[in-house]
Design a protein around this motif. Structure first.
Motif, PDB file in Angstrom:
ATOM      1  N   LYS A  10       0.833  -1.214   0.000  1.00 18.44           N
ATOM      2  CA  LYS A  10       0.000   0.000   0.000  1.00 18.44           C
ATOM      3  C   LYS A  10       0.859   1.252   0.000  1.00 18.44           C
ATOM      4  N   ASN A  13       2.267   1.768  -3.446  1.00 18.59           N
ATOM      5  CA  ASN A  13       1.197   2.273  -4.301  1.00 18.59           C
ATOM      6  C   ASN A  13       0.925   3.755  -4.018  1.00 18.59           C
ATOM      7  N   GLU A  16       3.744   5.865  -5.518  1.00 20.35           N
ATOM      8  CA  GLU A  16       3.623   5.930  -6.978  1.00 20.35           C
ATOM      9  C   GLU A  16       2.527   6.912  -7.387  1.00 20.35           C
ATOM     10  N   LYS A  17       1.394   6.867  -6.702  1.00 14.36           N
ATOM     11  CA  LYS A  17       0.286   7.775  -7.025  1.00 14.36           C
ATOM     12  C   LYS A  17       0.663   9.232  -6.765  1.00 14.36           C
TER      13      LYS A  17
END
Length: 98
Positions: A10, A13, A16-17
């Motif tokens: 998580k 992620n 990256e976002k």
């Protein structure tokens, strides 16, 4: 002995976002903030209890570092000498989800 710092799926992620979103308008700033967040997380290997307890959870092993406007949420596992980065969370987002 230093603690090992591990990023959860998580957290990866989230990072990256964050970088992708900022890169739309400013790729250089995106790279910089991504590096700053990772660097701040890695500092925990030396000072695992540096962050404050996350107020939403009131768990002494769940802590946060602030790099405005982001929160680095992590769990201290003293028996394993490990820091698990749970989330990179933007402060404008609503309730924290682990």
């Amino acid at each position: 002995m230093d603690y090992q710092v591990i990023l959860s799926p998580k957290a990866v992620n989230d990072l990256e976002k964050i970088v992708r979103y900022i890169a739309i308008n400013n790729p250089e700033a995106a790279k910089k903030i991504g590096q700053q967040l990772l660097s701040k997380a890695k500092e925990l290997s030396q000072f695992p209890l540096r962050g404050q307890i996350v107020p939403e959870f009131n768990d002494p092993n769940l802590r946060q570092l602030i790099l405005k406007p982001y929160r680095i949420i992590y769990r201290v596992e003293q028996s394993k000498k490990q820091i698990s980065i749970a989330r990179f969370w933007h402060s404008s987002r609503e309730s924290l989800e682990l």
